[in-house]
Design an enzyme around this catalytic site. Structure first.
Site, PDB file in Angstrom:
ATOM      1  N   CYS A 379       4.273  -5.418  -1.123  1.00  0.00           N
ATOM      2  CA  CYS A 379       4.758  -4.164  -1.701  1.00  0.00           C
ATOM      3  C   CYS A 379       6.282  -4.188  -1.825  1.00  0.00           C
ATOM      4  O   CYS A 379       6.800  -4.871  -2.696  1.00  0.00           O
ATOM      5  CB  CYS A 379       4.225  -2.975  -0.907  1.00  0.00           C
ATOM      6  SG  CYS A 379       4.114  -1.517  -1.949  1.00  0.00           S
ATOM      7  N   HIS A 507      -1.441  -3.686  -0.982  1.00  0.00           N
ATOM      8  CA  HIS A 507      -1.490  -3.880   0.479  1.00  0.00           C
ATOM      9  C   HIS A 507      -2.797  -4.574   0.883  1.00  0.00           C
ATOM     10  O   HIS A 507      -3.770  -3.892   1.243  1.00  0.00           O
ATOM     11  CB  HIS A 507      -1.412  -2.531   1.192  1.00  0.00           C
ATOM     12  CG  HIS A 507      -0.105  -1.849   1.038  1.00  0.00           C
ATOM     13  ND1 HIS A 507       0.895  -1.938   1.980  1.00  0.00           N
ATOM     14  CD2 HIS A 507       0.397  -1.076   0.046  1.00  0.00           C
ATOM     15  CE1 HIS A 507       1.953  -1.241   1.581  1.00  0.00           C
ATOM     16  NE2 HIS A 507       1.675  -0.704   0.407  1.00  0.00           N
ATOM     17  N   GLU A 509      -3.490  -6.000   3.515  1.00  0.00           N
ATOM     18  CA  GLU A 509      -3.780  -5.807   4.948  1.00  0.00           C
ATOM     19  C   GLU A 509      -4.789  -4.681   5.185  1.00  0.00           C
ATOM     20  O   GLU A 509      -5.461  -4.648   6.206  1.00  0.00           O
ATOM     21  CB  GLU A 509      -2.491  -5.548   5.742  1.00  0.00           C
ATOM     22  CG  GLU A 509      -1.791  -4.210   5.517  1.00  0.00           C
ATOM     23  CD  GLU A 509      -0.849  -4.186   4.314  1.00  0.00           C
ATOM     24  OE1 GLU A 509      -0.995  -5.057   3.426  1.00  0.00           O
ATOM     25  OE2 GLU A 509       0.012  -3.287   4.248  1.00  0.00           O
TER      26      GLU A 509
HETATM   27  N1  GLN Z   1       9.386   1.785  -1.648  1.00  0.00           N
HETATM   28  C1  GLN Z   1       8.646   1.003  -2.558  1.00  0.00           C
HETATM   29  C2  GLN Z   1       7.968   1.862  -3.620  1.00  0.00           C
HETATM   30  O1  GLN Z   1       7.792   3.031  -3.451  1.00  0.00           O
HETATM   31  C3  GLN Z   1       7.628   0.142  -1.852  1.00  0.00           C
HETATM   32  C4  GLN Z   1       6.584   0.921  -1.117  1.00  0.00           C
HETATM   33  C5  GLN Z   1       5.827   0.105  -0.114  1.00  0.00           C
HETATM   34  O2  GLN Z   1       6.276  -0.941   0.327  1.00  0.00           O
HETATM   35  N2  GLN Z   1       4.691   0.601   0.309  1.00  0.00           N
HETATM   36  O3  GLN Z   1       7.584   1.373  -4.663  1.00  0.00           O
END
Ligand code: GLN
Length: 542
Positions: A379, A507, A509
Protein backbone atom coordinates in the site's frame (compact mmCIF):
# COMPACT_ATOMS: atom_id res chain seq x y z
CA UNK A 1 -31.51 -25.06 10.98
CA UNK A 2 -31.32 -24.01 14.61
CA UNK A 3 -28.25 -21.82 15.05
CA UNK A 4 -26.50 -22.30 18.38
CA UNK A 5 -24.88 -19.37 20.15
CA UNK A 6 -21.73 -18.92 22.19
CA UNK A 7 -21.42 -15.60 24.01
CA UNK A 8 -17.93 -14.66 25.15
CA UNK A 9 -17.27 -12.08 27.85
CA UNK A 10 -14.14 -11.09 29.71
CA UNK A 11 -13.37 -10.14 33.27
CA UNK A 12 -10.66 -8.98 35.75
CA UNK A 13 -8.52 -7.13 33.20
CA UNK A 14 -8.65 -6.30 29.52
CA UNK A 15 -6.25 -7.83 27.03
CA UNK A 16 -6.76 -11.48 28.02
CA UNK A 17 -7.04 -12.53 24.40
CA UNK A 18 -10.80 -12.95 24.00
CA UNK A 19 -10.37 -12.52 20.26
CA UNK A 20 -7.91 -15.41 19.98
CA UNK A 21 -10.06 -17.49 22.33
CA UNK A 22 -13.16 -16.93 20.18
CA UNK A 23 -11.20 -17.60 17.00
CA UNK A 24 -9.75 -20.81 18.48
CA UNK A 25 -13.19 -22.02 19.51
CA UNK A 26 -14.32 -21.34 15.94
CA UNK A 27 -11.39 -23.37 14.61
CA UNK A 28 -12.19 -26.27 16.95
CA UNK A 29 -15.85 -26.35 15.96
CA UNK A 30 -14.93 -26.24 12.27
CA UNK A 31 -12.51 -29.10 12.85
CA UNK A 32 -15.55 -31.08 14.03
CA UNK A 33 -17.32 -30.39 10.76
CA UNK A 34 -19.54 -27.53 11.93
CA UNK A 35 -19.97 -24.17 10.21
CA UNK A 36 -19.38 -21.04 12.27
CA UNK A 37 -19.67 -17.30 12.11
CA UNK A 38 -18.07 -14.88 14.53
CA UNK A 39 -19.11 -11.44 15.60
CA UNK A 40 -17.66 -8.71 17.79
CA UNK A 41 -19.77 -6.17 19.67
CA UNK A 42 -17.72 -3.16 20.67
CA UNK A 43 -19.10 -0.95 23.43
CA UNK A 44 -17.30 2.23 22.28
CA UNK A 45 -19.21 5.06 20.61
CA UNK A 46 -17.19 5.46 17.39
CA UNK A 47 -19.33 4.29 14.49
CA UNK A 48 -16.49 2.12 13.20
CA UNK A 49 -12.80 1.52 13.78
CA UNK A 50 -11.85 3.40 10.58
CA UNK A 51 -11.12 6.73 12.20
CA UNK A 52 -9.46 5.34 15.33
CA UNK A 53 -5.81 5.97 16.05
CA UNK A 54 -3.76 2.83 15.39
CA UNK A 55 -1.59 3.69 18.41
CA UNK A 56 -4.64 3.40 20.63
CA UNK A 57 -6.77 0.80 18.97
CA UNK A 58 -4.44 -1.38 16.94
CA UNK A 59 -4.97 -2.37 13.36
CA UNK A 60 -8.13 -1.59 11.43
CA UNK A 61 -9.17 -4.86 9.83
CA UNK A 62 -10.95 -4.52 6.48
CA UNK A 63 -13.54 -7.10 5.46
CA UNK A 64 -14.20 -8.28 1.92
CA UNK A 65 -17.26 -6.02 1.72
CA UNK A 66 -15.19 -3.01 2.74
CA UNK A 67 -16.07 -2.51 6.41
CA UNK A 68 -13.36 -1.08 8.67
CA UNK A 69 -13.54 -3.24 11.74
CA UNK A 70 -11.93 -4.30 14.97
CA UNK A 71 -8.75 -6.33 14.70
CA UNK A 72 -10.41 -9.32 16.35
CA UNK A 73 -12.21 -9.95 13.06
CA UNK A 74 -8.74 -10.60 11.68
CA UNK A 75 -8.20 -13.35 14.25
CA UNK A 76 -11.62 -14.80 13.44
CA UNK A 77 -10.93 -14.98 9.71
CA UNK A 78 -7.38 -16.29 10.16
CA UNK A 79 -8.48 -19.20 12.35
CA UNK A 80 -11.64 -20.17 10.49
CA UNK A 81 -13.21 -20.30 7.04
CA UNK A 82 -15.83 -17.71 7.95
CA UNK A 83 -15.99 -14.75 5.56
CA UNK A 84 -17.06 -11.85 7.73
CA UNK A 85 -18.83 -8.69 6.68
CA UNK A 86 -19.93 -5.34 8.08
CA UNK A 87 -22.66 -7.28 9.87
CA UNK A 88 -20.08 -8.95 12.10
CA UNK A 89 -18.81 -5.93 13.99
CA UNK A 90 -21.12 -3.52 15.79
CA UNK A 91 -20.39 -0.61 18.05
CA UNK A 92 -22.59 1.32 20.45
CA UNK A 93 -22.33 4.17 17.95
CA UNK A 94 -23.86 2.07 15.17
CA UNK A 95 -26.61 0.70 17.37
CA UNK A 96 -27.68 4.19 18.47
CA UNK A 97 -27.29 5.47 14.94
CA UNK A 98 -29.69 2.89 13.58
CA UNK A 99 -32.23 3.37 16.41
CA UNK A 100 -32.14 7.15 15.98
CA UNK A 101 -32.60 6.83 12.21
CA UNK A 102 -35.63 4.61 12.73
CA UNK A 103 -37.02 7.08 15.25
CA UNK A 104 -36.56 9.96 12.77
CA UNK A 105 -38.26 7.91 10.08
CA UNK A 106 -41.27 7.46 12.35
CA UNK A 107 -40.81 3.68 12.62
CA UNK A 108 -41.62 3.64 16.35
CA UNK A 109 -44.99 5.30 15.88
CA UNK A 110 -44.37 8.02 18.45
CA UNK A 111 -43.41 5.76 21.34
CA UNK A 112 -40.77 6.88 23.86
CA UNK A 113 -37.44 5.42 22.73
CA UNK A 114 -35.43 3.89 25.57
CA UNK A 115 -32.37 1.78 26.20
CA UNK A 116 -34.74 -0.96 27.34
CA UNK A 117 -36.31 -2.20 25.11
CA UNK A 118 -35.25 -0.36 21.96
CA UNK A 119 -31.45 -0.37 22.16
CA UNK A 120 -31.44 -3.89 23.57
CA UNK A 121 -33.80 -5.15 20.86
CA UNK A 122 -31.65 -3.56 18.18
CA UNK A 123 -28.59 -5.42 19.53
CA UNK A 124 -30.54 -8.70 19.60
CA UNK A 125 -31.69 -8.17 16.01
CA UNK A 126 -28.12 -7.53 14.88
CA UNK A 127 -26.98 -10.75 16.55
CA UNK A 128 -29.70 -12.73 14.80
CA UNK A 129 -28.99 -11.08 11.45
CA UNK A 130 -25.28 -11.90 11.56
CA UNK A 131 -25.88 -15.53 12.49
CA UNK A 132 -27.78 -16.80 9.46
CA UNK A 133 -27.12 -20.23 7.93
CA UNK A 134 -24.42 -21.43 10.30
CA UNK A 135 -24.37 -24.13 12.93
CA UNK A 136 -22.74 -21.97 15.59
CA UNK A 137 -22.50 -18.21 15.98
CA UNK A 138 -19.78 -16.98 18.31
CA UNK A 139 -20.52 -13.53 19.74
CA UNK A 140 -17.80 -11.68 21.61
CA UNK A 141 -18.52 -8.65 23.79
CA UNK A 142 -15.62 -6.17 23.90
CA UNK A 143 -14.41 -4.67 27.16
CA UNK A 144 -14.55 -6.11 30.67
CA UNK A 145 -17.53 -7.01 32.84
CA UNK A 146 -18.32 -4.09 35.12
CA UNK A 147 -17.76 -1.44 32.43
CA UNK A 148 -20.69 0.98 32.38
CA UNK A 149 -20.73 1.11 28.59
CA UNK A 150 -20.99 -2.64 28.02
CA UNK A 151 -24.17 -3.01 30.10
CA UNK A 152 -26.66 -2.84 27.20
CA UNK A 153 -24.71 -5.57 25.38
CA UNK A 154 -24.66 -7.75 28.50
CA UNK A 155 -28.39 -7.27 28.96
CA UNK A 156 -28.97 -8.12 25.29
CA UNK A 157 -27.09 -11.43 25.53
CA UNK A 158 -28.79 -12.25 28.83
CA UNK A 159 -32.17 -11.83 27.15
CA UNK A 160 -31.02 -13.64 24.03
CA UNK A 161 -30.05 -16.72 26.00
CA UNK A 162 -33.27 -16.50 28.00
CA UNK A 163 -35.16 -16.60 24.69
CA UNK A 164 -33.17 -19.43 23.07
CA UNK A 165 -32.52 -21.63 26.12
CA UNK A 166 -29.40 -23.29 27.52
CA UNK A 167 -29.24 -26.01 24.86
CA UNK A 168 -29.04 -23.34 22.17
CA UNK A 169 -26.84 -20.73 23.83
CA UNK A 170 -23.99 -20.75 26.34
CA UNK A 171 -21.89 -18.16 28.11
CA UNK A 172 -18.11 -18.44 28.19
CA UNK A 173 -16.26 -16.06 30.48
CA UNK A 174 -12.53 -15.37 30.27
CA UNK A 175 -10.74 -14.45 33.48
CA UNK A 176 -7.27 -14.23 34.93
CA UNK A 177 -5.66 -16.37 37.62
CA UNK A 178 -3.24 -14.19 39.50
CA UNK A 179 0.10 -15.85 40.10
CA UNK A 180 2.43 -14.89 42.96
CA UNK A 181 6.16 -15.48 42.76
CA UNK A 182 5.99 -17.80 45.79
CA UNK A 183 3.96 -20.19 43.63
CA UNK A 184 0.49 -19.29 44.91
CA UNK A 185 -2.42 -19.05 42.49
CA UNK A 186 -5.12 -16.61 43.43
CA UNK A 187 -8.70 -17.21 42.36
CA UNK A 188 -10.41 -14.30 44.11
CA UNK A 189 -10.40 -11.93 41.10
CA UNK A 190 -12.07 -14.70 39.08
CA UNK A 191 -14.69 -15.20 41.78
CA UNK A 192 -15.40 -11.47 41.89
CA UNK A 193 -15.62 -11.23 38.15
CA UNK A 194 -18.14 -14.07 37.97
CA UNK A 195 -20.02 -12.43 40.86
CA UNK A 196 -20.21 -9.24 38.80
CA UNK A 197 -21.61 -11.19 35.83
CA UNK A 198 -24.21 -12.88 38.02
CA UNK A 199 -25.29 -9.49 39.34
CA UNK A 200 -26.45 -8.68 35.83
CA UNK A 201 -28.12 -12.03 35.45
CA UNK A 202 -25.50 -14.00 33.59
CA UNK A 203 -24.33 -17.31 35.01
CA UNK A 204 -21.35 -18.45 32.94
CA UNK A 205 -21.40 -22.05 31.71
CA UNK A 206 -17.69 -22.29 30.99
CA UNK A 207 -14.73 -20.39 32.41
CA UNK A 208 -11.47 -20.02 30.53
CA UNK A 209 -8.87 -19.01 33.07
CA UNK A 210 -5.77 -17.34 31.72
CA UNK A 211 -2.91 -18.68 33.75
CA UNK A 212 0.84 -18.76 33.62
CA UNK A 213 1.02 -22.34 34.85
CA UNK A 214 -1.46 -25.18 34.71
CA UNK A 215 -4.03 -24.90 37.51
CA UNK A 216 -3.96 -27.93 39.83
CA UNK A 217 -7.26 -29.79 40.26
CA UNK A 218 -7.83 -28.29 43.70
CA UNK A 219 -7.80 -24.78 42.24
CA UNK A 220 -10.33 -25.86 39.61
CA UNK A 221 -12.49 -27.37 42.38
CA UNK A 222 -12.36 -24.16 44.32
CA UNK A 223 -13.30 -22.02 41.32
CA UNK A 224 -16.11 -24.42 40.50
CA UNK A 225 -17.46 -24.34 44.05
CA UNK A 226 -17.56 -20.56 44.21
CA UNK A 227 -18.81 -19.86 40.70
CA UNK A 228 -21.34 -22.64 40.10
CA UNK A 229 -19.46 -23.69 36.97
CA UNK A 230 -18.94 -27.46 36.59
CA UNK A 231 -15.41 -28.55 37.45
CA UNK A 232 -14.65 -29.89 33.98
CA UNK A 233 -15.91 -26.61 32.49
CA UNK A 234 -13.14 -24.68 34.24
CA UNK A 235 -10.54 -24.57 31.51
CA UNK A 236 -6.82 -23.79 31.67
CA UNK A 237 -6.03 -21.01 29.24
CA UNK A 238 -2.29 -21.22 29.52
CA UNK A 239 0.34 -18.92 28.07
CA UNK A 240 1.70 -20.73 25.01
CA UNK A 241 4.72 -20.13 22.79
CA UNK A 242 2.65 -19.60 19.66
CA UNK A 243 -0.91 -18.32 19.35
CA UNK A 244 -1.56 -21.16 16.91
CA UNK A 245 -1.25 -23.62 19.78
CA UNK A 246 -4.35 -22.25 21.46
CA UNK A 247 -6.86 -24.47 19.58
CA UNK A 248 -4.77 -27.55 20.44
CA UNK A 249 -4.44 -26.55 24.08
CA UNK A 250 -8.19 -25.90 24.39
CA UNK A 251 -8.88 -29.27 22.83
CA UNK A 252 -6.60 -31.01 25.32
CA UNK A 253 -8.50 -29.26 28.08
CA UNK A 254 -11.74 -30.69 26.72
CA UNK A 255 -13.24 -27.32 25.79
CA UNK A 256 -14.79 -28.27 22.44
CA UNK A 257 -16.19 -31.48 23.93
CA UNK A 258 -17.86 -29.50 26.71
CA UNK A 259 -19.27 -26.94 24.24
CA UNK A 260 -20.92 -29.54 22.02
CA UNK A 261 -22.22 -31.38 25.09
CA UNK A 262 -23.85 -28.24 26.51
CA UNK A 263 -25.22 -27.24 23.12
CA UNK A 264 -26.61 -30.72 22.47
CA UNK A 265 -24.70 -31.16 19.24
CA UNK A 266 -23.46 -34.45 17.90
CA UNK A 267 -20.35 -34.12 15.82
CA UNK A 268 -17.39 -36.16 14.63
CA UNK A 269 -14.08 -36.15 16.49
CA UNK A 270 -12.09 -32.99 15.80
CA UNK A 271 -9.55 -33.25 12.98
CA UNK A 272 -6.69 -31.20 14.28
CA UNK A 273 -3.72 -32.52 12.33
CA UNK A 274 -3.39 -29.36 10.19
CA UNK A 275 -3.05 -27.27 13.37
CA UNK A 276 -0.54 -29.71 14.84
CA UNK A 277 1.50 -29.57 11.60
CA UNK A 278 1.41 -25.76 11.59
CA UNK A 279 2.62 -25.54 15.17
CA UNK A 280 5.33 -28.08 14.35
CA UNK A 281 6.58 -25.98 11.40
CA UNK A 282 6.60 -22.94 13.63
CA UNK A 283 8.43 -24.59 16.50
CA UNK A 284 10.92 -26.67 14.54
CA UNK A 285 12.20 -24.50 11.70
CA UNK A 286 15.04 -25.62 9.46
CA UNK A 287 16.50 -22.13 9.23
CA UNK A 288 15.81 -18.49 9.89
CA UNK A 289 15.71 -15.12 8.16
CA UNK A 290 15.69 -11.55 9.38
CA UNK A 291 13.24 -9.18 7.76
CA UNK A 292 13.40 -5.42 8.21
CA UNK A 293 9.89 -4.23 8.97
CA UNK A 294 9.94 -0.55 8.09
CA UNK A 295 6.95 1.38 9.38
CA UNK A 296 5.70 4.25 11.44
CA UNK A 297 3.81 2.55 14.25
CA UNK A 298 6.42 -0.13 14.94
CA UNK A 299 6.39 0.45 18.72
CA UNK A 300 2.77 -0.68 18.68
CA UNK A 301 2.79 -4.19 17.30
CA UNK A 302 -1.02 -4.35 17.36
CA UNK A 303 -1.12 -1.71 14.64
CA UNK A 304 0.25 -4.26 12.19
CA UNK A 305 -1.37 -7.38 13.61
CA UNK A 306 -2.28 -9.01 10.28
CA UNK A 307 1.06 -8.13 8.75
CA UNK A 308 3.01 -9.62 11.65
CA UNK A 309 0.91 -12.74 11.33
CA UNK A 310 1.19 -12.95 7.54
CA UNK A 311 5.00 -12.80 7.77
CA UNK A 312 4.92 -15.61 10.32
CA UNK A 313 2.71 -17.59 7.91
CA UNK A 314 5.28 -16.99 5.17
CA UNK A 315 7.79 -18.57 7.55
CA UNK A 316 5.52 -21.52 8.27
CA UNK A 317 5.13 -22.15 4.53
CA UNK A 318 8.93 -22.42 4.25
CA UNK A 319 9.59 -23.99 7.67
CA UNK A 320 11.78 -21.00 8.36
CA UNK A 321 11.72 -18.80 11.46
CA UNK A 322 11.05 -15.18 10.56
CA UNK A 323 12.76 -12.71 12.86
CA UNK A 324 11.30 -9.25 12.43
CA UNK A 325 13.55 -6.26 12.93
CA UNK A 326 11.12 -3.41 13.51
CA UNK A 327 12.51 -0.15 12.22
CA UNK A 328 10.86 3.19 12.79
CA UNK A 329 11.28 4.80 9.38
CA UNK A 330 11.96 8.17 11.01
CA UNK A 331 15.20 6.70 12.30
CA UNK A 332 16.39 5.71 8.85
CA UNK A 333 18.60 8.14 7.01
CA UNK A 334 19.76 10.80 9.46
CA UNK A 335 22.73 10.02 11.69
CA UNK A 336 22.28 6.26 11.81
CA UNK A 337 22.22 6.27 8.03
CA UNK A 338 20.97 2.96 6.80
CA UNK A 339 22.92 0.95 9.38
CA UNK A 340 19.67 -0.34 10.77
CA UNK A 341 19.17 -2.27 7.53
CA UNK A 342 22.55 -4.03 7.74
CA UNK A 343 22.40 -7.79 7.62
CA UNK A 344 18.71 -8.24 6.82
CA UNK A 345 17.54 -10.78 4.25
CA UNK A 346 14.40 -9.00 3.16
CA UNK A 347 12.89 -5.53 3.50
CA UNK A 348 9.20 -4.84 3.95
CA UNK A 349 7.82 -1.31 3.73
CA UNK A 350 4.54 -1.25 5.61
CA UNK A 351 1.25 0.53 4.92
CA UNK A 352 0.59 3.86 6.58
CA UNK A 353 -0.90 7.32 6.50
CA UNK A 354 0.71 10.76 6.73
CA UNK A 355 4.05 12.18 5.72
CA UNK A 356 6.03 11.43 8.88
CA UNK A 357 8.77 8.90 8.21
CA UNK A 358 8.22 8.71 4.46
CA UNK A 359 11.77 9.85 3.60
CA UNK A 360 13.13 6.90 5.55
CA UNK A 361 10.76 4.57 3.73
CA UNK A 362 11.94 5.85 0.37
CA UNK A 363 15.56 5.30 1.44
CA UNK A 364 14.71 1.77 2.52
CA UNK A 365 13.23 1.05 -0.91
CA UNK A 366 16.30 2.45 -2.63
CA UNK A 367 18.57 0.34 -0.46
CA UNK A 368 16.59 -2.81 -1.23
CA UNK A 369 16.55 -2.01 -4.95
CA UNK A 370 20.23 -1.18 -5.29
CA UNK A 371 21.52 -3.91 -2.95
CA UNK A 372 19.16 -6.42 -4.60
CA UNK A 373 17.63 -7.46 -1.28
CA UNK A 374 14.16 -9.06 -1.57
CA UNK A 375 11.60 -6.30 -1.18
CA UNK A 376 7.88 -6.26 -0.50
CA UNK A 377 6.02 -2.94 -0.43
CA UNK A 378 2.43 -2.82 0.75
CA UNK A 379 0.00 0.00 0.00
CA UNK A 380 1.97 3.07 1.14
CA UNK A 381 4.95 0.78 0.55
CA UNK A 382 4.02 0.58 -3.15
CA UNK A 383 3.57 4.33 -3.30
CA UNK A 384 7.02 4.83 -1.77
CA UNK A 385 8.52 2.36 -4.25
CA UNK A 386 6.97 4.20 -7.20
CA UNK A 387 8.24 7.55 -5.91
CA UNK A 388 11.73 6.14 -5.32
CA UNK A 389 11.84 4.67 -8.81
CA UNK A 390 10.49 7.85 -10.38
CA UNK A 391 13.08 10.02 -8.61
CA UNK A 392 16.15 7.85 -8.92
CA UNK A 393 15.63 5.82 -12.07
CA UNK A 394 13.08 7.63 -14.24
CA UNK A 395 14.72 10.97 -13.34
CA UNK A 396 11.65 12.81 -12.15
CA UNK A 397 13.41 14.51 -9.22
CA UNK A 398 10.31 16.11 -7.71
CA UNK A 399 8.19 12.97 -7.87
CA UNK A 400 5.90 12.86 -4.86
CA UNK A 401 2.45 12.04 -3.52
CA UNK A 402 -0.60 14.28 -3.35
CA UNK A 403 -0.99 13.12 0.25
CA UNK A 404 2.11 15.11 1.26
CA UNK A 405 2.61 17.70 -1.50
CA UNK A 406 -0.84 18.48 -2.90
CA UNK A 407 0.17 21.11 -5.45
CA UNK A 408 3.13 19.40 -6.99
CA UNK A 409 2.82 18.79 -10.73
CA UNK A 410 5.07 15.73 -10.45
CA UNK A 411 2.86 13.79 -8.10
CA UNK A 412 3.21 10.27 -9.43
CA UNK A 413 0.80 9.28 -6.65
CA UNK A 414 -2.38 11.31 -6.27
CA UNK A 415 -6.15 11.28 -5.94
CA UNK A 416 -8.03 10.21 -9.04
CA UNK A 417 -9.91 13.09 -10.65
CA UNK A 418 -13.25 11.66 -9.45
CA UNK A 419 -11.99 11.76 -5.85
CA UNK A 420 -11.15 15.46 -5.92
CA UNK A 421 -13.16 17.44 -3.38
CA UNK A 422 -13.78 14.34 -1.22
CA UNK A 423 -11.55 15.65 1.55
CA UNK A 424 -11.84 14.42 5.09
CA UNK A 425 -11.72 11.14 6.94
CA UNK A 426 -14.12 8.24 6.91
CA UNK A 427 -15.84 7.01 3.80
CA UNK A 428 -13.53 8.45 1.15
CA UNK A 429 -11.28 5.45 0.70
CA UNK A 430 -11.15 2.52 -1.68
CA UNK A 431 -12.13 -0.21 0.75
CA UNK A 432 -12.62 -3.95 0.54
CA UNK A 433 -12.15 -6.59 -2.12
CA UNK A 434 -11.33 -5.48 -5.68
CA UNK A 435 -10.20 -7.63 -8.59
CA UNK A 436 -6.85 -7.28 -10.29
CA UNK A 437 -5.55 -8.84 -13.49
CA UNK A 438 -1.92 -9.90 -13.42
CA UNK A 439 0.25 -9.74 -16.52
CA UNK A 440 1.24 -13.09 -17.97
CA UNK A 441 4.85 -14.02 -17.41
CA UNK A 442 5.46 -11.63 -14.51
CA UNK A 443 6.93 -12.67 -11.19
CA UNK A 444 3.70 -11.91 -9.36
CA UNK A 445 1.59 -14.00 -11.76
CA UNK A 446 3.89 -16.94 -11.05
CA UNK A 447 3.71 -16.28 -7.30
CA UNK A 448 -0.09 -16.47 -7.36
CA UNK A 449 -0.11 -19.09 -10.10
CA UNK A 450 -3.07 -17.17 -11.44
CA UNK A 451 -3.80 -14.08 -13.49
CA UNK A 452 -7.01 -13.10 -11.77
CA UNK A 453 -7.03 -12.21 -8.10
CA UNK A 454 -9.23 -10.37 -5.61
CA UNK A 455 -7.52 -8.57 -2.76
CA UNK A 456 -8.54 -6.09 -0.08
CA UNK A 457 -7.86 -2.39 -0.19
CA UNK A 458 -7.74 0.53 2.21
CA UNK A 459 -6.31 3.67 0.70
CA UNK A 460 -7.15 6.94 -1.04
CA UNK A 461 -4.24 7.59 -3.36
CA UNK A 462 -3.39 5.87 -6.66
CA UNK A 463 -0.52 5.71 -9.14
CA UNK A 464 -1.15 8.39 -11.78
CA UNK A 465 -1.47 6.76 -15.20
CA UNK A 466 -0.03 9.84 -16.95
CA UNK A 467 3.39 8.96 -15.56
CA UNK A 468 3.20 5.26 -16.32
CA UNK A 469 4.79 5.39 -19.80
CA UNK A 470 7.86 7.19 -18.39
CA UNK A 471 8.14 4.76 -15.51
CA UNK A 472 7.76 1.76 -17.79
CA UNK A 473 10.32 3.12 -20.19
CA UNK A 474 12.78 3.36 -17.32
CA UNK A 475 12.14 -0.31 -16.48
CA UNK A 476 9.33 -0.42 -13.94
CA UNK A 477 6.94 -3.29 -14.64
CA UNK A 478 3.28 -2.60 -13.98
CA UNK A 479 2.37 -6.20 -13.38
CA UNK A 480 -1.22 -5.91 -12.14
CA UNK A 481 -4.14 -3.63 -12.87
CA UNK A 482 -7.74 -3.23 -11.87
CA UNK A 483 -9.54 -4.64 -14.91
CA UNK A 484 -12.16 -1.94 -15.49
CA UNK A 485 -10.86 1.20 -13.87
CA UNK A 486 -7.31 0.81 -15.08
CA UNK A 487 -5.72 1.42 -11.70
CA UNK A 488 -2.21 0.19 -10.92
CA UNK A 489 -2.40 -2.68 -8.45
CA UNK A 490 1.07 -4.20 -8.47
CA UNK A 491 4.57 -3.34 -9.65
CA UNK A 492 7.82 -5.25 -9.91
CA UNK A 493 11.33 -5.15 -11.34
CA UNK A 494 12.58 -7.42 -14.11
CA UNK A 495 14.50 -10.55 -13.06
CA UNK A 496 17.69 -9.16 -14.68
CA UNK A 497 17.43 -6.15 -12.38
CA UNK A 498 16.44 -7.70 -9.11
CA UNK A 499 15.80 -11.20 -7.69
CA UNK A 500 12.50 -10.35 -5.95
CA UNK A 501 11.03 -6.86 -5.87
CA UNK A 502 7.24 -6.62 -5.64
CA UNK A 503 4.87 -3.98 -4.31
CA UNK A 504 1.10 -4.00 -4.20
CA UNK A 505 -1.51 -1.33 -3.65
CA UNK A 506 -3.70 -3.77 -1.71
CA UNK A 507 -3.26 -5.54 1.60
CA UNK A 508 -2.49 -9.23 1.03
CA UNK A 509 -1.89 -9.67 4.76
CA UNK A 510 -5.65 -9.49 5.37
CA UNK A 511 -6.18 -12.82 3.63
CA UNK A 512 -3.29 -14.85 4.96
CA UNK A 513 -4.00 -17.71 7.35
CA UNK A 514 -1.74 -20.04 9.34
CA UNK A 515 -3.25 -23.05 7.58
CA UNK A 516 -3.19 -21.26 4.21
CA UNK A 517 -0.24 -18.86 4.07
CA UNK A 518 -0.68 -16.14 1.45
CA UNK A 519 1.47 -16.84 -1.65
CA UNK A 520 3.07 -13.38 -1.63
CA UNK A 521 4.37 -13.80 1.89
CA UNK A 522 5.38 -17.41 1.29
CA UNK A 523 7.33 -16.38 -1.82
CA UNK A 524 8.86 -13.32 -0.14
CA UNK A 525 10.24 -15.49 2.66
CA UNK A 526 11.49 -18.08 0.14
CA UNK A 527 13.35 -15.27 -1.64
CA UNK A 528 14.74 -13.95 1.65
CA UNK A 529 15.95 -17.44 2.58
CA UNK A 530 17.61 -17.85 -0.81
CA UNK A 531 19.19 -14.42 -0.45
CA UNK A 532 20.55 -15.47 2.91
CA UNK A 533 21.95 -18.63 1.36
CA UNK A 534 23.66 -16.72 -1.45
CA UNK A 535 25.12 -14.24 1.03
CA UNK A 536 26.53 -17.09 3.09
CA UNK A 537 28.09 -18.66 0.02
CA UNK A 538 29.67 -15.35 -0.91
CA UNK A 539 31.07 -14.97 2.61
CA UNK A 540 32.44 -18.50 2.64
CA UNK A 541 34.20 -18.07 -0.68
CA UNK A 542 36.08 -15.01 0.61
N1 GLN B 1 -1.84 6.77 2.75
C1 GLN B 1 -1.92 6.04 1.55
C2 GLN B 1 -3.26 6.24 0.85
O1 GLN B 1 -4.21 6.65 1.45
C3 GLN B 1 -1.66 4.57 1.78
C4 GLN B 1 -2.66 3.91 2.67
C5 GLN B 1 -2.21 2.59 3.21
O2 GLN B 1 -1.02 2.29 3.24
N2 GLN B 1 -3.13 1.81 3.70
O3 GLN B 1 -3.40 5.98 -0.32
Amino acid sequence: MQTKYIFITGGVVSGLGKGIAGASIGALLESRGLTVSLMKLDPYINVDAGTMNPFQHGEVFVTEDGAETDLDLGHYERYTNAVLTRKHNFTTGQIYDSVIRKERAGKYLGRTIQVVPHIIDEIKDKITESSQNVDVSIVEIGGTVGDIESLPFMEAIRQFRHDCGRENGIFIHLTLIVYFENGEMKTKPTQHSVGKLREIGIQPDILICRTKYQMPQKIKNKISLFTNVEEDAVINGMDVASVYEVPLMFNEEGLDEKIVEYLHMWTGRPKLQPWADTVDCFKNPVGEVTIAFVGKYVEHRDSYESLNEALAHGGIANRVRVNLRYINSEELGGTHGLDLLQGVHGILVAPGFGERGTDGKIEAVQYARVQKIPFLGICLGLQMAVIEFARNVAKIPNAGSGEFTPNNKDNVIDLMPEQAGQEGTGGSMRLGGYPAVLKKGTLIASVYDSEKIVERHRHRYEVMNDFVPRLEKAGLIISGRHPNRDLVETIELAPEEHPWFIACQYHPELKSKPLKPHPLFASFITAAYQYRGSEKEAEESL
